[in-house]
Design an enzyme around this catalytic site. Structure first.
Site, PDB file in Angstrom:
ATOM      1  N   ASP A   1     -79.024  21.633 -27.431  1.00  0.00           N
ATOM      2  CA  ASP A   1     -78.533  21.498 -28.802  1.00  0.00           C
ATOM      3  C   ASP A   1     -77.027  21.757 -28.945  1.00  0.00           C
ATOM      4  O   ASP A   1     -76.362  21.189 -29.793  1.00  0.00           O
ATOM      5  CB  ASP A   1     -79.293  22.459 -29.740  1.00  0.00           C
ATOM      6  CG  ASP A   1     -79.334  23.896 -29.214  1.00  0.00           C
ATOM      7  OD1 ASP A   1     -78.713  24.162 -28.167  1.00  0.00           O
ATOM      8  OD2 ASP A   1     -79.988  24.745 -29.839  1.00  0.00           O
ATOM      9  N   HIS A   2     -76.468  22.616 -28.072  1.00  0.00           N
ATOM     10  CA  HIS A   2     -75.078  23.044 -28.265  1.00  0.00           C
ATOM     11  C   HIS A   2     -74.051  22.042 -27.748  1.00  0.00           C
ATOM     12  O   HIS A   2     -72.900  22.076 -28.152  1.00  0.00           O
ATOM     13  CB  HIS A   2     -74.840  24.386 -27.571  1.00  0.00           C
ATOM     14  CG  HIS A   2     -75.349  25.566 -28.349  1.00  0.00           C
ATOM     15  ND1 HIS A   2     -76.668  25.731 -28.669  1.00  0.00           N
ATOM     16  CD2 HIS A   2     -74.705  26.637 -28.871  1.00  0.00           C
ATOM     17  CE1 HIS A   2     -76.823  26.845 -29.351  1.00  0.00           C
ATOM     18  NE2 HIS A   2     -75.644  27.421 -29.487  1.00  0.00           N
TER      19      HIS A   2
ATOM     20  N   ASP B   1     -79.498  33.530 -27.238  1.00  0.00           N
ATOM     21  CA  ASP B   1     -78.671  33.098 -28.351  1.00  0.00           C
ATOM     22  C   ASP B   1     -78.790  34.177 -29.410  1.00  0.00           C
ATOM     23  O   ASP B   1     -79.887  34.668 -29.684  1.00  0.00           O
ATOM     24  CB  ASP B   1     -79.156  31.752 -28.901  1.00  0.00           C
ATOM     25  CG  ASP B   1     -78.139  31.189 -29.872  1.00  0.00           C
ATOM     26  OD1 ASP B   1     -77.342  30.328 -29.463  1.00  0.00           O
ATOM     27  OD2 ASP B   1     -78.101  31.642 -31.038  1.00  0.00           O
TER      28      ASP B   1
ATOM     29  N   SER C   1     -71.523  36.215 -30.495  1.00  0.00           N
ATOM     30  CA  SER C   1     -72.563  35.507 -29.744  1.00  0.00           C
ATOM     31  C   SER C   1     -73.104  36.300 -28.552  1.00  0.00           C
ATOM     32  O   SER C   1     -72.583  37.345 -28.170  1.00  0.00           O
ATOM     33  CB  SER C   1     -72.002  34.175 -29.257  1.00  0.00           C
ATOM     34  OG  SER C   1     -71.576  34.284 -27.937  1.00  0.00           O
TER      35      SER C   1
ATOM     36  N   ARG D   1     -73.181  34.983 -25.548  1.00  0.00           N
ATOM     37  CA  ARG D   1     -72.702  34.345 -24.312  1.00  0.00           C
ATOM     38  C   ARG D   1     -72.248  35.382 -23.287  1.00  0.00           C
ATOM     39  O   ARG D   1     -71.308  36.151 -23.511  1.00  0.00           O
ATOM     40  CB  ARG D   1     -71.597  33.326 -24.619  1.00  0.00           C
ATOM     41  CG  ARG D   1     -70.334  33.864 -25.198  1.00  0.00           C
ATOM     42  CD  ARG D   1     -69.420  32.759 -25.684  1.00  0.00           C
ATOM     43  NE  ARG D   1     -69.929  32.167 -26.904  1.00  0.00           N
ATOM     44  CZ  ARG D   1     -69.174  31.759 -27.929  1.00  0.00           C
ATOM     45  NH1 ARG D   1     -67.867  31.848 -27.878  1.00  0.00           N
ATOM     46  NH2 ARG D   1     -69.703  31.250 -29.011  1.00  0.00           N
TER      47      ARG D   1
HETATM   48  C1  MIC Z   1     -73.087  30.994 -31.579  1.00  0.00           C
HETATM   49  O1  MIC Z   1     -73.600  30.720 -32.654  1.00  0.00           O
HETATM   50  O2  MIC Z   1     -72.059  31.695 -31.464  1.00  0.00           O
HETATM   51  C2  MIC Z   1     -73.726  30.457 -30.319  1.00  0.00           C
HETATM   52  C3  MIC Z   1     -72.854  29.408 -29.813  1.00  0.00           C
HETATM   53  O3  MIC Z   1     -74.984  29.891 -30.626  1.00  0.00           O
HETATM   54  C4  MIC Z   1     -73.890  31.606 -29.328  1.00  0.00           C
HETATM   55  C5  MIC Z   1     -74.375  31.220 -28.005  1.00  0.00           C
HETATM   56  C6  MIC Z   1     -73.337  30.597 -27.105  1.00  0.00           C
HETATM   57  O4  MIC Z   1     -72.179  30.986 -27.115  1.00  0.00           O
HETATM   58  O5  MIC Z   1     -73.731  29.732 -26.341  1.00  0.00           O
HETATM   59  C7  MIC Z   1     -74.782  32.727 -29.852  1.00  0.00           C
HETATM   60  O6  MIC Z   1     -74.943  32.872 -31.042  1.00  0.00           O
HETATM   61  O7  MIC Z   1     -75.275  33.525 -29.056  1.00  0.00           O
HETATM   62 FE1  SF4 Z   2     -76.127  26.475 -32.903  1.00  0.00          FE
HETATM   63 FE2  SF4 Z   2     -75.325  29.042 -32.851  1.00  0.00          FE
HETATM   64 FE3  SF4 Z   2     -74.539  27.371 -34.780  1.00  0.00          FE
HETATM   65 FE4  SF4 Z   2     -77.019  28.143 -34.707  1.00  0.00          FE
HETATM   66  S1  SF4 Z   2     -75.235  29.451 -35.020  1.00  0.00           S
HETATM   67  S2  SF4 Z   2     -76.311  26.063 -35.067  1.00  0.00           S
HETATM   68  S3  SF4 Z   2     -77.418  28.258 -32.525  1.00  0.00           S
HETATM   69  S4  SF4 Z   2     -74.036  27.244 -32.632  1.00  0.00           S
END
Ligand code: MIC
Ligand code: SF4
Length: 782
Positions: free
Chosen positions: A126-127, A191, A673, A675
């Site tokens: 999805d990302h 996530d 996040s 990550r």
């Molecule tokens: C976000 O909303 O910051 C993300 C991107 O979904 C991250 C995960 C990521 O950095 O891949 C999260 O929320 O953990």
């Molecule tokens: Fe995707 Fe994170 Fe945004 Fe949700 S908050 S839509 S999981 S990037």
């Protein structure tokens, strides 16, 4: 052990693992597209006995959070009751991973050399999908651009018996809510918005990939026993006010760090009026206040949602087990006796809110937005409006937005700004298309994007704004850190409910108070918007589709290929083991001032490309950090020659010269996040210690997992004492025990030295990880 058997007259493969508790059997059915009733039955049985045991230990009534958490304890008899300090081992029922974090998680899982995952696991693409022209063409581009990564994720999923949701199938949290979440369950996800599933009564926790690897490898999930925050909801949402406004209000009250190491439990009459997807919006955004997770009790709305998503069997079972899925009566009537903190919100009087820019806790009611925008010189014209994301893309959300659009069109109005819609899943998209909602939105000018994160994660190709141009956007997403959506630090991002976003899009400016102001339509008449209403669930049921889902192969001899010359994927090599000498005379790489989120440490957007390649992604290390020792963000001074360099270059230079270094941070360091790249990159580049005023939960856990020592100042004013050319030494590392103080000696340039006290929060087991160089090294050596 893996065996075949007949089940409900169908042939399934059962995977029975007894590796972590003789009383707990994990059964993975071949069909990984949903949670099976047998798993839920087993969970309720375990909850029943564990809760009884825990209750007898505690001798008191229980909150819902305690029931589910301790109900999943590895050994409930000796799991600590001390909240906010001790750690405990838990056995989650599932793991979910998204494409941007799954790459590192699977690369680590491969190092464990196991045949398959020990608990049901899914991967969701999805990302990585960039928003530009609209769903179909954007998906085609993504499938080409990210082929190598999608192929890797698909083949690894096939090999390790993981359910795979391909690009376009939906955003992880919506798919999990629709297919997998169940009341009373426990899951972890790579996530931070995994707590979305708390809307359906699940303890669902966002973690780094290394935590997920533990659970996939059959080990428990080790985490700090969370504190408990109770949020009592009274009254009923009405008019323009939506579930989003509840969490925006909670964020204003508790701030971005107020939920750290706590579970937020909602209770009270007001909860019963909120749809399951509305509840999920609230628990999703609990990530924005740093909460471990948030949870709602199971109720009639939960039953209706399970029915509508084809899971009536789970609804029936949940209804029979209400006592496991709700807090005890005493908790609801005397919350102060059970929660560490109680917040009360009256929904009757709650106004629509909007938060931002740059932080999700800078809130005001919509009625005060104009005044605030003028006072702070925010650009008044809105440049784009965006609805959807994992937070607000349900049938009800889009239905309410479509209602406003429909009424506006009848009154001769159109969106004054580009309006983009991100559906959360293919099931929801197909349903809102069938029911005419997408048409309503397109009629006022909306573009429908792919079922993916898109602009929410910086995957947004914007042609309308020059880099560095100041502008305001409004979205129904959850994050609004600088540069988050379009890579431009000068974009001011405001967050509100989908209905607020549509209201503002029709007005086109931050000055428009859609609750009270009027607009002039295409015929010159003055018209006013009316508050939305919509069905919570589709009267004709959800469209039935599993498009994009791939079951794992029966035969697990699939080869997972990683091209050694790939710029996207890199096989990991273990980090070096502990050596006390590395903690002597460490150079200070940078001292972060103010907010330092994971988006500052390892930004997403164009860097998502390298999420599976540690060396390449390390080129973004600390690129958004405001460093006390240099003027421009993302830069620092090379202490060898006094030259200004970008922080990733500086880290690389020190690494190549074998110079050990330390990073200094402010409050809530690592906010945002999950990550783990934000921990792996510094570790890869020679960082030994991160010393800060306070940490965000997931980031601190990720640092520990990767073998970096996370320390906090015992006296926060000591932060001021650290200067660019200091050399720092950790003094009593050999005597590291849980709760021990750690002395850091600061050696000044003039030869003087000062010792300061710092704290660590490593448990006994985590100290073993540290001594092995990383949690993965520890697992492999044991
Ligand atoms: C976000 O909303 O910051 C993300 C991107 O979904 C991250 C995960 C990521 O950095 O891949 C999260 O929320 O953990
Ligand atoms: Fe995707 Fe994170 Fe945004 Fe949700 S908050 S839509 S999981 S990037």
């Amino acid at each position: 052990m893996r065996e075949n058997c007949n089940f409900n007259n169908k042939r399934f493969r059962l995977n029975i693992s007894t590796s972590f508790s003789s009383s707990k059997y994990i059964i993975i059915l071949m069909d990984l597209s949903k949670t099976h009733i047998e798993l839920v039955e087993r969970v309720y049985k375990t909850l029943e006995s564990n809760i009884a045991l825990y209750k007898s230990r505690k001798g008191n009534s229980l909150t819902l959070a305690e029931k589910i958490l301790y109900g999943h304890a590895k050994n409930v008899s000796d799991t600590s009751l001390i909240r906010g300090e001790d750690f405990g081992d838990f056995l989650p029922d599932r793991v979910a991973m998204q494409d941007a974090t799954a790459q590192m998680a699977l690369l680590q899982f491969m190092q464990a050399e196991l045949p398959e995952t020990a608990v049901p696991t899914t991967v969701h693409c999805d990302h990585l999908i960039q928003a530009y022209e609209g769903a179909n063409s954007d998906l085609n581009v993504a499938n080409k651009t990210h082929k190598e990564v999608f192929d890797f994720l698909r083949s690894a999923s096939e090999k390790y018996n993981i359910g795979f949701w391909g690009p376009g199938a939906g955003i992880i949290h919506q798919v999990v809510l629709e297919q997998y979440a169940f009341p009373g369950g426990m899951m972890i996800g790579t996530d931070s918005h995994t707590p979305n599933a708390g809307g359906l009564g699940m303890v669902a926790i966002g973690v780094g990939g290394a935590d997920a690897v533990d659970v996939m490898a059959g080990m428990p999930f080790n985490t700090k026993i969370p504190k408990l925050i109770g949020v009592k909801l009274t009254g009923k949402l009405n008019g323009w006010t939506a579930p989003k406004d509840i969490i925006l209000k909670v964020a204003e009250i508790l701030t971005v760090k107020g939920g750290t190491n706590a579970i937020v439990e909602y209770f009270g009459e007001g909860t019963k009026q909120i749809s399951t997807t509305g509840k999920a919006t609230i628990t999703n955004m609990g990530a924005e206040i740093g909460a471990t997770c948030s949870i709602f009790p199971f109720d009639k709305k939960g039953e209706e949602y399970l029915d509508a998503t084809g899971r009536s069997d789970i609804a029936v079972l949940a209804n029979k087990n209400m006592h496991l899925l709700t807090a005890d009566d005493d908790v609801v009537s005397n919350p102060d006796n059970f929660f560490d903190q109680v917040v009360e919100i009256n929904l009757d009087t709650l106004e629509p809110h909007i938060v931002g820019p740059h932080t999700p806790d800078l809130a005001r009611p919509v009625s005060r937005l104009k005044e605030d925008a003028i006072d702070n010189s925010y650009p008044l014209q809105i440049s784009s409006a965006l609805i959807g994301s994992c937070t607000n893309s349900s049938y009800e959300d889009i239905g309410r937005a479509a209602y406003i659009a429909r009424e506006a069109a009848k009154k001769g109005l159109k969106s004054k700004v580009p309006l983009m819609v991100t559906p959360g899943s293919e099931i929801t998209r197909a349903t809102i298309e069938r029911d005419g909602y997408l048409r309503d939105l397109e009629a006022i000018g909306a573009t429908v994007l792919a079922n993916a994160c898109g602009p929410c994660i910086g995957q947004w190709k914007r042609d309308d704004i020059e880099p560095g141009e100041s502008n305001s956007i409004v979205s129904s997403y959850n994050r609004n850190f600088p540069a988050r959506n379009d890579g431009n630090k000068e974009t001011l991002s405001f967050i509100g409910s989908p209905e607020t976003v549509i209201g503002l899009a029709l007005g086109g400016t931050l000055e428009f108070d859609f609750l009270n102001d009027t607009l002039i339509n295409d015929e010159g008449d003055e018209v006013k918007l009316s508050p939305p209403t919509a069905e919570e669930l589709p009267p004709e049921g959800f469209a039935s589709t599993l498009e994009g889902f791939i079951q794992p192969k029966e035969d697990s001899n699939v080869e997972v290929v990683i091209d050694p010359n790939s710029e996207r994927l890199q096989v990991l090599t273990p980090f070096d083991p502990f050596d006390a000498n590395n903690y002597t005379d460490m150079t200070v790489l940078m001292k972060a001032v103010g907010k330092c989120t994971t988006d500052h440490i390892s930004p997403a957007g164009k860097w998502l490309r390298f999420r599976g390649h540690l060396e390449n992604i390390s080129q973004n290390l600390f690129i958004g950090v405001n460093n006390a020792f240099s003027d421009e963000s993302g830069t620092g001074i090379n202490t060898i020659n006094n030259k200004v360099m970008t922080l990733p270059e500086l880290a690389k230079t020190y690494h190549e010269k074998n110079i050990n270094w330390i990073a200094i941070g402010d409050e809530n360091y690592g906010e945002g996040s999950s990550r783990e790249h934000a921990a792996m990159e510094p570790r890869f580049r020679g960082c030994r210690v991160v010393l800060v005023k306070s940490f965000a939960r997931i980031h601190e856990a990720n640092l520990k997992k990767q073998g970096i020592l996370p320390l906090t100042f015992a006296d926060k004013t000591d932060y001021e004492k650290i200067e660019q050319n200091d050399k720092l030494t950790i003094k009593n590392l050999e005597n590291l025990t849980p709760g021990s103080k750690v002395t850091v000696s600061i050696q000044k340039e003039d030869g003087s030295a000062v010792d300061i006290d710092t704290n660590h929060s490593l448990s006994e087991e985590q100290i073993s990880w540290f001594e092995s160089g990383s949690a993965l090294n520890y697992i492999k050596s044991n």
